[in-house]
Design an enzyme around this catalytic site. Structure first.
Site, PDB file in Angstrom:
ATOM      1  CD  GLU A 128      23.756  25.993  56.949  1.00  0.00           C
ATOM      2  OE1 GLU A 128      24.571  25.314  56.320  1.00  0.00           O
ATOM      3  OE2 GLU A 128      24.028  26.494  58.058  1.00  0.00           O
ATOM      4  CG  ASP A 148      30.181  25.787  58.678  1.00  0.00           C
ATOM      5  OD1 ASP A 148      30.638  26.246  57.607  1.00  0.00           O
ATOM      6  OD2 ASP A 148      29.705  26.509  59.559  1.00  0.00           O
TER       7      ASP A 148
HETATM    8  N1  LIG Z   1      30.657  24.154  63.415  1.00  0.00           N
HETATM    9  C1  LIG Z   1      29.788  24.961  63.976  1.00  0.00           C
HETATM   10  O1  LIG Z   1      28.957  24.554  64.769  1.00  0.00           O
HETATM   11  C2  LIG Z   1      29.864  26.415  63.646  1.00  0.00           C
HETATM   12  C3  LIG Z   1      29.134  27.344  64.398  1.00  0.00           C
HETATM   13  C4  LIG Z   1      29.270  28.701  64.138  1.00  0.00           C
HETATM   14  C5  LIG Z   1      30.102  29.114  63.105  1.00  0.00           C
HETATM   15  N2  LIG Z   1      30.762  28.179  62.353  1.00  0.00           N
HETATM   16  C6  LIG Z   1      31.674  28.586  61.275  1.00  0.00           C
HETATM   17  O2  LIG Z   1      32.815  29.137  61.885  1.00  0.00           O
HETATM   18  C7  LIG Z   1      33.428  30.046  60.969  1.00  0.00           C
HETATM   19  C8  LIG Z   1      33.795  31.334  61.682  1.00  0.00           C
HETATM   20  O3  LIG Z   1      32.635  32.011  62.058  1.00  0.00           O
HETATM   21  P1  LIG Z   1      32.745  33.510  62.642  1.00  0.00           P
HETATM   22  O4  LIG Z   1      31.381  33.878  63.076  1.00  0.00           O
HETATM   23  O5  LIG Z   1      33.880  33.582  63.627  1.00  0.00           O
HETATM   24  O6  LIG Z   1      33.159  34.273  61.313  1.00  0.00           O
HETATM   25  P2  LIG Z   1      33.958  35.664  61.187  1.00  0.00           P
HETATM   26  O7  LIG Z   1      33.784  36.111  59.780  1.00  0.00           O
HETATM   27  O8  LIG Z   1      33.584  36.575  62.287  1.00  0.00           O
HETATM   28  O9  LIG Z   1      35.482  35.237  61.415  1.00  0.00           O
HETATM   29  C9  LIG Z   1      36.180  34.418  60.518  1.00  0.00           C
HETATM   30  C10 LIG Z   1      37.654  34.789  60.537  1.00  0.00           C
HETATM   31  O10 LIG Z   1      38.362  33.854  59.716  1.00  0.00           O
HETATM   32  C11 LIG Z   1      39.427  34.581  59.111  1.00  0.00           C
HETATM   33  N3  LIG Z   1      39.953  33.817  57.986  1.00  0.00           N
HETATM   34  C12 LIG Z   1      39.380  33.635  56.763  1.00  0.00           C
HETATM   35  N4  LIG Z   1      40.201  32.872  56.002  1.00  0.00           N
HETATM   36  C13 LIG Z   1      41.282  32.575  56.764  1.00  0.00           C
HETATM   37  C14 LIG Z   1      42.461  31.814  56.533  1.00  0.00           C
HETATM   38  N5  LIG Z   1      42.680  31.236  55.349  1.00  0.00           N
HETATM   39  N6  LIG Z   1      43.363  31.701  57.535  1.00  0.00           N
HETATM   40  C15 LIG Z   1      43.152  32.313  58.740  1.00  0.00           C
HETATM   41  N7  LIG Z   1      42.049  33.056  59.001  1.00  0.00           N
HETATM   42  C16 LIG Z   1      41.127  33.168  58.028  1.00  0.00           C
HETATM   43  C17 LIG Z   1      38.795  35.911  58.744  1.00  0.00           C
HETATM   44  O11 LIG Z   1      39.773  36.912  58.508  1.00  0.00           O
HETATM   45  C18 LIG Z   1      37.931  36.184  59.980  1.00  0.00           C
HETATM   46  O12 LIG Z   1      38.587  36.963  60.941  1.00  0.00           O
HETATM   47  C19 LIG Z   1      32.446  30.221  59.830  1.00  0.00           C
HETATM   48  O13 LIG Z   1      32.890  29.453  58.733  1.00  0.00           O
HETATM   49  C20 LIG Z   1      31.139  29.676  60.369  1.00  0.00           C
HETATM   50  O14 LIG Z   1      30.310  29.173  59.353  1.00  0.00           O
HETATM   51  C21 LIG Z   1      30.660  26.854  62.614  1.00  0.00           C
END
Ligand SMILES: NC(=O)c1ccc[n+]([C@@H]2O[C@H](COP(=O)([O-])OP(=O)(O)OC[C@H]3O[C@@H](n4cnc5c(N)ncnc54)[C@H](O)[C@@H]3O)[C@@H](O)[C@H]2O)c1
Length: 354
Positions: free
Chosen positions: A56, A228
């Site tokens: 993005e 997101d």
């Molecule tokens: N809203 C925002 O501003 C914003 C900013 C940054 C990241 N994000 C989003 O946040 C999310 C997490 O990012 P990250 O960098 O920590 O990713 P990451 O991959 O490091 O961690 C994600 C975790 O979620 C766990 N997970 C997946 N499915 C699951 C479920 N059904 N139940 C419980 N746990 C589950 C995974 O095992 C993993 O440990 C991503 O989707 C990312 O796009 C959003």
């Protein structure tokens, strides 16, 4: 010259100021910019989807500065030894278009996202909220935990992740935090039970509904961070239907947020309205509130501006000639130092030290 800020520089800023103070300053900077919402030229981010994830571009500008962020979301990346979310961005001068700062934004995104979550919860969660469920214990989770602990006084966390190794990592990283009690939950429902605030920060390419209506208790605030992207919500539609829902920038959230599942006229309130006292935040102790976070370019504008200022103060960041400094700005060709004469010596062009 352009200033290059690397992850090592961000670690230097954190070391100098401390993470709690930096998160607090980020929240203040983002709040101040949300309060002057009308001054920004805004657009929903441009997303390029593939089977593995999304890339993005997120631009925003006021009259003086222009910022953009490049960010991806690839939930399978950990299998390749790469983070799910990687980012960098630019801060440029609107008057000339000159890029002033080129910065890492992977660490900075985690901090600005946590600071934005706290900013929303300060307006929407019940005053006196002390316990939080943290579902998804990956790269973002420590920042969410610490921002809520230091910023809002959360002292009890219930942790859940489908991958127990992620929870063990989170426990390890939070082990030394004074006044923060951790409980490892056996399921999402177990984590959410009795929580004042529910933070979901999961990453999954499949449509994974994490929180369902049966888990919701009166007065809960949900901080839904991981939903997101189109086809990637975390909250069941029934959870949204029973709550008041707050978003960052409605045109983007309708596409990417959990509200993508709701009809186009489902009511949402943009957060800046609550922060400028032109819309109500929480109205009663029993109300369920949702911050349907997707991440908006303005948060990165605020964060980029702040880290650039702090880096300058600490003399961190390298000066790089990303843009050529020319003796004659119209003689770009001269920079190549090539001659059209056959056999002529190839001499480097004349670069000005800026
Ligand atoms: N809203 C925002 O501003 C914003 C900013 C940054 C990241 N994000 C989003 O946040 C999310 C997490 O990012 P990250 O960098 O920590 O990713 P990451 O991959 O490091 O961690 C994600 C975790 O979620 C766990 N997970 C997946 N499915 C699951 C479920 N059904 N139940 C419980 N746990 C589950 C995974 O095992 C993993 O440990 C991503 O989707 C990312 O796009 C959003």
């Amino acid at each position: 010259m352009t200033t290059l800020i690397t992850p090592r520089d961000i670690a230097g800023i954190v070391a100098a100021h401390g993470l709690p103070a930096l998160l607090q300053r980020l929240e203040a900077a983002i709040t101040a910019d949300f309060r002057r919402w009308g001054e920004f030229d805004k657009v929903a981010r441009v997303a390029s989807h593939s089977g593995a994830g999304v890339i993005e571009l997120m631009p925003v500008a006021d009259a003086h500065r222009y910022a953009f962020k490049y960010v991806n979301g690839h939930p399978g990346n950990h299998r390749l030894g790469l983070p799910t979310v990687m980012a960098f961005g630019v801060l440029a001068d609107v008057a000339t278009g000159r890029p002033e700062v080129l910065s890492e934004l992977t660490l900075t995104t985690a901090m600005r996202t946590a600071a934005t979550s706290v900013m929303a919860a300060r307006a929407l969660a019940r005053p006196g909220a002390r316990s939080m469920a943290l579902v998804g214990n990956g790269a973002q989770s420590e920042f969410q935990a610490l921002a809520f602990h230091h910023g809002l006084g959360i002292d009890r966390l219930a942790l859940f992740d489908v991958d127990p190794a992620a929870t063990r990592k989170l426990q390890r990283n939070l082990a030394g935090v004074a006044g923060l009690k951790l409980r490892v939950a056996s399921s999402v429902a177990d984590a959410v039970r009795g929580a004042d605030i529910v933070t979901t920060v999961t990453a999954d390419k499949r449509r994974a509904t994490i929180v369902t209506p049966g888990m919701i208790e009166p007065g809960m605030h949900l901080n839904a961070v991981g939903g997101d992207c189109p086809g990637k919500p975390e909250l069941a539609p029934g959870v949204l239907a029973g709550a008041r829902v707050f978003v960052e920038y409605e045109p983007q959230s309708r596409i990417e947020g959990d509200v993508q599942q709701m009809p186009a006229d489902f009511p949402v309130t943009e957060l800046w309205r609550v922060l400028t006292w032109t819309a109500d935040g929480r109205r009663s102790a029993d109300e369920v509130t949702v911050f349907d976070s997707v991440g908006f370019a303005l948060e990165d504008f605020s964060a980029l501006s702040l880290v650039a200022e702090l880096a300058r103060g600490l003399q961190l960041g390298a000066r790089i000639d990303l843009i050529p400094a020319l003796a004659d700005p119209r003689d770009l060709y001269g920079l190549l130092g090539v001659s059209e004469r056959p056999g002529a010596a190839q001499v480097p062009g004349r670069l000005l030290a800026a």
